[in-house]
Design an enzyme around this catalytic site. Sequence first.
Site, PDB file in Angstrom:
ATOM      1  N   SER A  81       0.932  -1.260   0.210  1.00 55.51           N
ATOM      2  CA  SER A  81      -0.305  -0.043   0.059  1.00 55.51           C
ATOM      3  C   SER A  81       0.940   0.679   0.328  1.00 55.51           C
ATOM      4  O   SER A  81       0.234   1.963  -0.970  1.00 55.51           O
ATOM      5  CB  SER A  81      -1.376   0.334   1.164  1.00 55.51           C
ATOM      6  OG  SER A  81      -0.767  -0.434   2.539  1.00 55.51           O
ATOM      7  N   ASP A 125      -4.104   7.479   7.368  1.00 55.23           N
ATOM      8  CA  ASP A 125      -4.630   6.986   8.405  1.00 55.23           C
ATOM      9  C   ASP A 125      -3.903   5.980   9.202  1.00 55.23           C
ATOM     10  O   ASP A 125      -2.958   6.317   9.605  1.00 55.23           O
ATOM     11  CB  ASP A 125      -5.498   6.168   7.482  1.00 55.23           C
ATOM     12  CG  ASP A 125      -4.536   5.034   6.667  1.00 55.23           C
ATOM     13  OD1 ASP A 125      -3.075   4.663   6.940  1.00 55.23           O
ATOM     14  OD2 ASP A 125      -5.329   4.340   5.903  1.00 55.23           O
ATOM     15  N   HIS A 134      -0.793   4.802   7.197  1.00 61.68           N
ATOM     16  CA  HIS A 134      -0.049   5.221   6.198  1.00 61.68           C
ATOM     17  C   HIS A 134       0.176   7.263   6.198  1.00 61.68           C
ATOM     18  O   HIS A 134      -0.645   7.397   6.916  1.00 61.68           O
ATOM     19  CB  HIS A 134      -1.460   5.120   5.054  1.00 61.68           C
ATOM     20  CG  HIS A 134      -1.773   3.906   4.515  1.00 61.68           C
ATOM     21  ND1 HIS A 134      -2.742   2.515   5.323  1.00 61.68           N
ATOM     22  CD2 HIS A 134      -0.122   2.813   4.076  1.00 61.68           C
ATOM     23  CE1 HIS A 134      -2.610   1.641   4.991  1.00 61.68           C
ATOM     24  NE2 HIS A 134      -1.305   1.564   4.328  1.00 61.68           N
TER      25      HIS A 134
END
Length: 354
Positions: A39, A329, A332
């Site tokens: 990610s 978040d 991240h």
Amino acid sequence: MAMSSTPNILLSLFSIHFLLSLVKINEAKVPAIIVFGDSSVDAGNNNYIPTIARSNFEPYGRDFNGGHPTGRFSNGKIATDFISQAFGLKGAIPAYLDPSYSIPDFATGVTFASAGTGYDNATSNVLSVIPLWKELEYYKDYQTKLRANLGDGKANDIIKDALYMISVGTNDFLENYYAVPGRSSQYTIKEYENFLVGIAGNFTKALYDLGARKISLGGLPPMGCMPLERTGNLMGGSECVNSYNNLAAEFNSKLNDLVIKQNKELNGMDMVFSDPYGIMLDIIQKPAFYGFEVTGVACCATGMFEMGYACSRTNPFTCSDADKYVFWDSFHPTEKTNAIVANHVVQTSLAKFF
Ligand SMILES: *[C@@H]1O[C@H](CO)[C@@H](O)[C@H](O)[C@H]1NC(C)=O
Ligand SMILES: *[C@@H]1O[C@H](CO)[C@@H](O)[C@H](O)[C@H]1NC(C)=O
């Protein structure tokens, strides 16, 4: 008239030299950036596979080109987007599985990354995402299409001169080894690190065998400082989890050793180790220096544990200015953090490729 013609000729000569030098700059030493990983570098591949590891909805992407969720796990761009821009290439690297792009777009940059994946096949199984070996299969498919589209000569030049960036590994520890049963009963943590480094070495060797030469192997961030891990550290007053940070640093030094070893073993290999650890820890320890106000919790929702679908548009707690936060978040970074980390690697490990 005669007086003025000489300066004009001089000016023209200067202009020609100036234009030639520009042409030289535009003859990019790096014609494309080709990305593999999780990610940290996925631009939306997971939108096209059945998994819950998604972020193609608001508030993700609310600062991306004026507001556009793409599947990047951030409010805006990710580090590889900024790196692409720094090389004079496009400002956002598209996801290979996104049908709105095609080979001419991917010829200057593409990401095969999949949020939630790891070096270990068992990691990609946890959230049913794309395993790293499958990312490599997609890359082979890309090579075939690139050759069909541009001809062998041009395609082979791109393949040889492109910068290959790999950013993966955090999930092997936090989503797999320490979270689900299996690997922790098979391997001690040090054995598991070595297992992952073995996979990393096979992966970079496979890329080399396919024609890659310039490779950036990315290290782990100080993963004990992710808000999710801090939230779990109740006994430790929600401070960074030192054991996870130390693990990341130790794993990074093993990756760095791998880079040194393969550069010696493989003729023409030009691999660098790109390290986000030091710069991210510095940001977290001296946020005001970088213009941040909040490090311990994320912008999205309560900032303590939400990511993906839990980070919903309607959550009233989401912050209004993500630039004040290191993390977007609970797992991240914000776009602003990504820009700082990208700038750091551009000026350090990647500097030789400009
Ligand atoms: C991961 O799975 C692929 C496909 O089944 C296999 O080829 C590869 O050897 C596996 N990797 C490891 C390290 O087990
Ligand atoms: C790496 O590749 C070698 C040779 O193919 C294989 O024997 C080894 O099991 C691989 N290592 C891992 C960790 O997948």
